[in-house]
Design a protein around this motif. Structure first.
Motif, PDB file in Angstrom:
ATOM      1  N   VAL A 184       0.865  -1.183   0.000  1.00  0.00           N
ATOM      2  CA  VAL A 184       0.000   0.000   0.000  1.00  0.00           C
ATOM      3  C   VAL A 184       0.898   1.228   0.000  1.00  0.00           C
ATOM      4  O   VAL A 184       1.781   1.358   0.857  1.00  0.00           O
ATOM      5  N   SER A 185       0.683   2.112  -0.936  1.00  0.00           N
ATOM      6  CA  SER A 185       1.523   3.304  -1.080  1.00  0.00           C
ATOM      7  C   SER A 185       1.234   4.328   0.013  1.00  0.00           C
ATOM      8  O   SER A 185       0.187   4.282   0.662  1.00  0.00           O
ATOM      9  N   PRO A 186       2.141   5.286   0.163  1.00  0.00           N
ATOM     10  CA  PRO A 186       1.808   6.460   0.975  1.00  0.00           C
ATOM     11  C   PRO A 186       0.620   7.186   0.337  1.00  0.00           C
ATOM     12  O   PRO A 186       0.377   7.049  -0.867  1.00  0.00           O
ATOM     13  N   THR A 187      -0.128   7.932   1.121  1.00  0.00           N
ATOM     14  CA  THR A 187      -1.288   8.667   0.618  1.00  0.00           C
ATOM     15  C   THR A 187      -0.836   9.898  -0.161  1.00  0.00           C
ATOM     16  O   THR A 187       0.046  10.627   0.265  1.00  0.00           O
ATOM     17  N   ILE A 188      -1.468  10.104  -1.306  1.00  0.00           N
ATOM     18  CA  ILE A 188      -1.229  11.303  -2.118  1.00  0.00           C
ATOM     19  C   ILE A 188      -2.348  12.283  -1.815  1.00  0.00           C
ATOM     20  O   ILE A 188      -3.525  11.923  -1.837  1.00  0.00           O
ATOM     21  N   THR A 189      -1.979  13.522  -1.511  1.00  0.00           N
ATOM     22  CA  THR A 189      -2.966  14.565  -1.207  1.00  0.00           C
ATOM     23  C   THR A 189      -2.679  15.796  -2.070  1.00  0.00           C
ATOM     24  O   THR A 189      -1.704  15.820  -2.836  1.00  0.00           O
ATOM     25  N   GLN A 190      -3.486  16.817  -1.896  1.00  0.00           N
ATOM     26  CA  GLN A 190      -3.300  18.078  -2.617  1.00  0.00           C
ATOM     27  C   GLN A 190      -1.889  18.623  -2.425  1.00  0.00           C
ATOM     28  O   GLN A 190      -1.327  19.219  -3.335  1.00  0.00           O
ATOM     29  N   ALA A 191      -1.294  18.399  -1.274  1.00  0.00           N
ATOM     30  CA  ALA A 191       0.057  18.906  -1.006  1.00  0.00           C
ATOM     31  C   ALA A 191       1.099  18.319  -1.960  1.00  0.00           C
ATOM     32  O   ALA A 191       2.165  18.905  -2.154  1.00  0.00           O
ATOM     33  N   ASP A 192       0.809  17.153  -2.561  1.00  0.00           N
ATOM     34  CA  ASP A 192       1.736  16.515  -3.503  1.00  0.00           C
ATOM     35  C   ASP A 192       1.584  17.026  -4.934  1.00  0.00           C
ATOM     36  O   ASP A 192       2.379  16.666  -5.806  1.00  0.00           O
ATOM     37  N   LEU A 193       0.552  17.843  -5.179  1.00  0.00           N
ATOM     38  CA  LEU A 193       0.264  18.314  -6.529  1.00  0.00           C
ATOM     39  C   LEU A 193       0.754  19.741  -6.738  1.00  0.00           C
ATOM     40  O   LEU A 193       0.788  20.537  -5.810  1.00  0.00           O
ATOM     41  N   THR A 194       1.117  20.042  -7.977  1.00  0.00           N
ATOM     42  CA  THR A 194       1.559  21.377  -8.348  1.00  0.00           C
ATOM     43  C   THR A 194       0.477  22.018  -9.203  1.00  0.00           C
ATOM     44  O   THR A 194       0.117  21.482 -10.258  1.00  0.00           O
ATOM     45  N   GLY A 195      -0.049  23.148  -8.748  1.00  0.00           N
ATOM     46  CA  GLY A 195      -1.083  23.864  -9.501  1.00  0.00           C
ATOM     47  C   GLY A 195      -0.538  24.462 -10.782  1.00  0.00           C
ATOM     48  O   GLY A 195       0.676  24.501 -11.009  1.00  0.00           O
ATOM     49  N   GLY A 196      -1.452  24.932 -11.637  1.00  0.00           N
ATOM     50  CA  GLY A 196      -1.056  25.555 -12.886  1.00  0.00           C
ATOM     51  C   GLY A 196      -0.863  24.556 -14.010  1.00  0.00           C
ATOM     52  O   GLY A 196      -0.396  24.919 -15.087  1.00  0.00           O
ATOM     53  N   GLN A 197      -1.213  23.308 -13.769  1.00  0.00           N
ATOM     54  CA  GLN A 197      -1.108  22.283 -14.813  1.00  0.00           C
ATOM     55  C   GLN A 197      -2.305  21.348 -14.714  1.00  0.00           C
ATOM     56  O   GLN A 197      -2.944  21.243 -13.667  1.00  0.00           O
ATOM     57  N   ALA A 198      -2.587  20.650 -15.804  1.00  0.00           N
ATOM     58  CA  ALA A 198      -3.749  19.763 -15.835  1.00  0.00           C
ATOM     59  C   ALA A 198      -3.417  18.336 -15.452  1.00  0.00           C
ATOM     60  O   ALA A 198      -4.307  17.570 -15.081  1.00  0.00           O
ATOM     61  N   SER A 199      -2.135  17.956 -15.517  1.00  0.00           N
ATOM     62  CA  SER A 199      -1.779  16.565 -15.239  1.00  0.00           C
ATOM     63  C   SER A 199      -0.421  16.491 -14.562  1.00  0.00           C
ATOM     64  O   SER A 199       0.471  17.306 -14.848  1.00  0.00           O
ATOM     65  N   GLN A 200      -0.283  15.506 -13.682  1.00  0.00           N
ATOM     66  CA  GLN A 200       0.981  15.323 -12.977  1.00  0.00           C
ATOM     67  C   GLN A 200       1.112  13.866 -12.536  1.00  0.00           C
ATOM     68  O   GLN A 200       0.132  13.252 -12.106  1.00  0.00           O
TER      69      GLN A 200
END
Length: 166
Positions: free
Chosen positions: A39-55
């Protein structure tokens, strides 16, 4: 469930192990292998970079020397968008260069808090020496932006450890 420990103590009831349980090839029947779960670590908004549509977000701690059996993604809280420009979000699970190798992109996850068992990826059933899995998050809509998303998810992969053939 019947369980006999190394001291010969027999349990005739459900047994719960805390911590790590190690098995060796001699512990299960010869030529039997146990399916394990990562089971992976949890991904949250803090892991995402705004200003793009995909990551794509790298996941740490995945074991090497395994044959992939199955995988799914789990949204651990209801996903949402704070802006009308982002009306959807999709998730896939793969590796660098092949973002759907473990699990293909599925349906919109906004409003969902569930297991996502999309179409199987192309690498399931194959030997993997040292993968770094990635979850790819893609915002959709008229003006999609990852900054609009509230998201909490993790990956689950079932696998078989591979030891030296004899």
């Amino acid at each position: 469930m019947k369980f006999i420990d190394s001291a010969g103590v027999e349990f005739n009831c459900p047994v719960t192990f805390t911590g790590t349980v190690t098995t060796t090839p001699s512990s299960p029947a010869t030529a039997s292998y146990m399916v394990k779960r990562w089971v992976s670590p949890t991904i949250t908004q803090a892991d995402l970079t705004g200003g793009q549509a995909s990551q794509s977000v790298n996941l740490t701690g995945f074991p090497g020397g395994v044959v992939l059996a199955a995988s799914y993604l789990q949204t651990t809280a209801t996903s949402s968008s704070s802006n009308g420009g982002t009306t959807g979000a999709t998730l896939s699970l793969g590796i660098s260069g092949s973002t759907q190798a473990y699990l293909a992109t599925g349906a919109n996850v906004l409003g969902a808090a569930a297991r996502l068992s999309n179409a199987a990826g192309t690498l399931l059933g194959t030997y993997r020496a040292s993968d770094v899995p990635q979850v790819t998050i893609t915002a959709t809509g008229g003006s999609p932006d990852l900054a609009h998303l509230t998201l909490s998810c993790r990956a689950v992969v079932y696998y078989l450890e591979v030891t030296a053939e004899s």
